[in-house]
Design a protein around this motif. Structure first.
Motif, PDB file in Angstrom:
ATOM      1  N   GLU A   1      22.268 -51.313 -31.389  1.00 58.38           N
ATOM      2  CA  GLU A   1      23.006 -50.887 -30.343  1.00 58.38           C
ATOM      3  C   GLU A   1      22.850 -50.353 -29.355  1.00 58.38           C
ATOM      4  O   GLU A   1      23.566 -50.788 -28.013  1.00 58.38           O
ATOM      5  N   ARG A   2      22.415 -49.542 -29.547  1.00 54.23           N
ATOM      6  CA  ARG A   2      21.842 -48.415 -27.493  1.00 54.23           C
ATOM      7  C   ARG A   2      20.526 -49.258 -27.423  1.00 54.23           C
ATOM      8  O   ARG A   2      20.669 -49.666 -26.427  1.00 54.23           O
ATOM      9  N   MET A   3      19.827 -49.941 -28.339  1.00 54.17           N
ATOM     10  CA  MET A   3      18.730 -50.930 -27.327  1.00 54.17           C
ATOM     11  C   MET A   3      19.600 -52.288 -26.272  1.00 54.17           C
ATOM     12  O   MET A   3      19.553 -52.442 -25.004  1.00 54.17           O
TER      13      MET A   3
ATOM     14  N   PRO B   1      17.687 -58.834 -18.699  1.00 49.70           N
ATOM     15  CA  PRO B   1      17.978 -59.918 -19.538  1.00 49.70           C
ATOM     16  C   PRO B   1      17.986 -60.184 -20.886  1.00 49.70           C
ATOM     17  O   PRO B   1      17.181 -59.489 -21.191  1.00 49.70           O
ATOM     18  N   PHE B   2      19.543 -59.351 -21.791  1.00 48.61           N
ATOM     19  CA  PHE B   2      19.271 -59.126 -23.058  1.00 48.61           C
ATOM     20  C   PHE B   2      19.224 -61.043 -24.046  1.00 48.61           C
ATOM     21  O   PHE B   2      19.257 -61.892 -23.277  1.00 48.61           O
TER      22      PHE B   2
ATOM     23  N   ILE C   1      11.387 -50.476 -28.984  1.00 47.47           N
ATOM     24  CA  ILE C   1      11.868 -51.454 -29.862  1.00 47.47           C
ATOM     25  C   ILE C   1      12.400 -51.842 -28.538  1.00 47.47           C
ATOM     26  O   ILE C   1      12.581 -53.366 -28.244  1.00 47.47           O
ATOM     27  N   ALA C   2      13.046 -51.731 -27.560  1.00 49.49           N
ATOM     28  CA  ALA C   2      13.319 -52.222 -25.747  1.00 49.49           C
ATOM     29  C   ALA C   2      12.934 -52.758 -25.339  1.00 49.49           C
ATOM     30  O   ALA C   2      12.841 -53.998 -25.439  1.00 49.49           O
ATOM     31  N   LEU C   3      11.503 -52.165 -25.631  1.00 47.20           N
ATOM     32  CA  LEU C   3      10.434 -52.924 -24.464  1.00 47.20           C
ATOM     33  C   LEU C   3       9.988 -54.468 -25.527  1.00 47.20           C
ATOM     34  O   LEU C   3       9.748 -54.831 -24.898  1.00 47.20           O
ATOM     35  N   ALA C   4       9.280 -53.807 -26.796  1.00 48.91           N
ATOM     36  CA  ALA C   4       9.021 -55.033 -27.378  1.00 48.91           C
ATOM     37  C   ALA C   4      10.019 -56.019 -27.648  1.00 48.91           C
ATOM     38  O   ALA C   4       9.842 -57.101 -27.626  1.00 48.91           O
TER      39      ALA C   4
END
Length: 575
Positions: free
Chosen positions: A71-73, A83-84, A109-112
């Motif tokens: 959720e934070r990511m 863009p998600f 995790i976000a960068l992955a």
């Protein structure tokens, strides 16, 4: 679904496999770090995007904080105007059999998830917590992550900006300090550009960590680090490691025997116990002990900084060297728990004995500590390490410290004091002292009675000169280094006299014939244990080193015996 249209004939199948391999080879490998104890473990973060509802699944035994990262990511990516992916996302943290805990996995995790179009084939370690706004928050244990990562060949690290000064302690690596998720993503493309430039020029020269403070040069003579003992002003990082009041011995009046014992303890690394009535100056003197200890050698300084990084006690200062160079001085409260003293709480965090590594552990009112806590000090005093086990995993922390203890001579504090009456029953006094137990007492080299000074007026000038005491300690330190390096060339053992092995004692502690006679007579008369007789020799060796004498004389042996024996007013079992 991507391969279905290509798989109508064998030629299309081959092309499909080749394209899949090419995409896999170009995909950047995001690494992170799971902190556990002193070592920790490197974690590979993988992201797989496929058709389906836009749901994020995290597998690989994630803890509660890691599960919340989804959720934070998601919020951080959206609030950073990035863009998600509108696809089903599977995050895998491997190895899958080790539990991952902490918020440091947010950023990797976000960068992955975002790095699919980054054409790199190199591992990059990423650590950081994300706020919903996309800002990157600092985390614990960054130095340990860099040490582990660099030993496995990782050269590129993305860390929170507030941890950058800590990260730059590790040399020979590229470090990117970032404040936001956008900056972290830009750093990936910067890494890509750097690698392409390096590949084109086929050049690998120069310092990869430009702008970082240079590592101190260490020269070795055998096993000894060939640097002279030195003292520096405590920095902000050193202040985090020192809980004593500090100060110098110019503030101490009287107590010549105690100050002399502290001088010997600092020179040889010996443990010390001071006992006497309350208010006579025990705590005041012992709190100034750290001023006699020289700066940490580079190897120990790196270990201490590593431990304080894990504990989250390093200052987060931009552009400053946050290495701890002064010996730590830890003074835990008597109510300290077993985990607080030896470590093991949470992700096997370090305890007080590890936080005192390279320095001093001072137990004021020692008998007020739980007996189980006191007994845990016995093994670390001998080995210099502490091994912790939790959830089927073990870790070993360095824990080589000097033990200082202070206590009253009885529960009321008046036992042995002139002009005062002790109101304690003999059985109560005996029970009071038995809290320390014989095995622990036997490991304490110096036992010093302390009484109030005879004169209550302040002298016109200071009784002690800390600078002069330091000079003698520095000269003694150099003698010990050179002597032990010649005896044990190439070994990594401690050179301090307190750590001399039985075989080294006979070789490095020559006695005059009269000194040997007195030593043998007292060892037999007092029925000293093997450890006790060795302790007398080690103390005498330190006294001789302070006097710059190679041969241990009668005066050295007699002073060593006097510093180790108990006062006559104590219970009979102490003698």
């Amino acid at each position: 679904m991507f391969f279905t249209k290509w798989s109508q004939n064998e030629e299309c199948k081959i092309k499909a496999v080749q394209i899949a391999q090419l995409l896999w080879e170009k995909k950047m490998t995001i690494m992170s770090f799971a902190s556990f104890g002193y070592e920790g473990e490197i974690i590979k973060v993988e992201a797989d995007l496929r058709r389906g509802l836009p749901i994020v699944d995290i597998v690989g035994l994630p803890g509660s904080a890691v599960k919340e990262a989804r959720e934070r990511m998601r919020a951080a990516i959206s609030n950073s105007d990035l863009p998600f992916p509108q696809e089903r996302i599977l995050i895998n943290l491997s190895p899958a059999d080790q539990k991952k805990e902490g918020s440091g996995f947010d950023l990797p995790i976000a960068l992955a998830v975002l790095q699919a179009d980054c054409a790199l084939d190199t591992p990059v370690m990423v650590i950081g917590e994300l706020e919903l706004s996309g800002r990157v928050r600092p985390v614990r244990g960054v130095l340990g992550a860099l040490i582990s990562g660099s030993t496995t060949g990782i050269e590129y690290f993305i860390v929170p900006k507030e941890n950058e000064a800590e990260a730059r302690i590790q040399k020979g690596v590229h470090i990117f300090g970032v404040e936001t998720l956008r900056e972290a993503l830009d750093s990936l493309y910067t890494i890509e550009a750097e690698l392409r430039t390096e590949n084109n020029s086929e050049s690998n020269s120069g310092d990869k960590n430009s702008g970082a403070p240079a590592r101190e040069a260490i020269g070795h003579t055998g096993n000894s680090i060939s640097i002279a003992a030195s003292w520096s002003e405590p920095s902000q990082a050193d202040a985090a490691a020192n809980t004593g009041t500090g100060g110098f011995f110019e503030e101490v009046y009287g107590q010549r025997e105690l100050v002399r014992a502290l001088h010997i303890a600092a020179a040889g690394g010996h443990s010390l116990l001071a006992y006497g009535p309350p208010g006579c100056g025990k705590t005041l003197s012992l709190q100034r002990f750290a001023s006699l200890l020289p700066d940490l050698d580079p190897k120990t300084a790196e270990e201490v900084t590593h431990i304080y990084s894990i504990a989250g006690l390093l200052p987060r200062a931009h552009g400053h060297d946050v290495r701890i160079k002064r010996p730590p001085f830890r003074m835990p409260h008597p109510n300290a728990s077993l985990e607080g003293m030896i470590g093991g709480a949470g992700k096997c965090m370090p305890g007080e004995i590890s936080l005192a590594h390279g320095g001093t552990l001072f137990l004021d009112e020692a008998v007020q500590f739980k007996q189980t806590v006191l007994q845990t000090l016995r093994a670390p005093l001998e080995t210099g390490t502490v091994t912790l086990s939790r959830a089927g995993r073990t870790t070993t922390f360095p824990a080589r410290f000097q033990l200082l203890m202070a206590l009253n001579s009885c529960p009321c504090g008046n036992l042995g004091a002139d002009g005062k009456v002790c109101t304690c029953m003999p059985a109560v006094v005996e029970q009071y002292w038995k809290k320390l137990t014989a095995p622990l007492i036997d490991r304490i080299d110096l036992r010093i009675p302390v009484f109030p000074p005879q004169s209550y007026g302040l002298p016109e000038k200071a009784c002690y000169d800390t600078a002069d005491m330091r000079k003698k300690i520095a000269a003694s330190d150099m003698l010990q280094r050179e002597r032990y390096a010649a005896y044990h060339p190439g070994t990594q053992l401690s050179y301090k006299n307190v750590h001399l092995t039985p075989s080294a004692l006979s070789a490095l502690c020559p006695l005059t014939s009269e000194a040997e006679r007195i030593f043998t007579h007292n060892a037999e008369k007092k029925e000293l244990s093997g450890r006790g007789s060795h302790a007398v020799l080690k103390i005498a060796r330190t006294i001789a080193d302070l006097a710059q004498e190679e041969i241990i004389s009668t005066a050295h042996i007699e002073e060593a015996i006097r510093l180790r024996e108990w006062s006559s007013f104590l219970p009979f079992f102490m003698h």
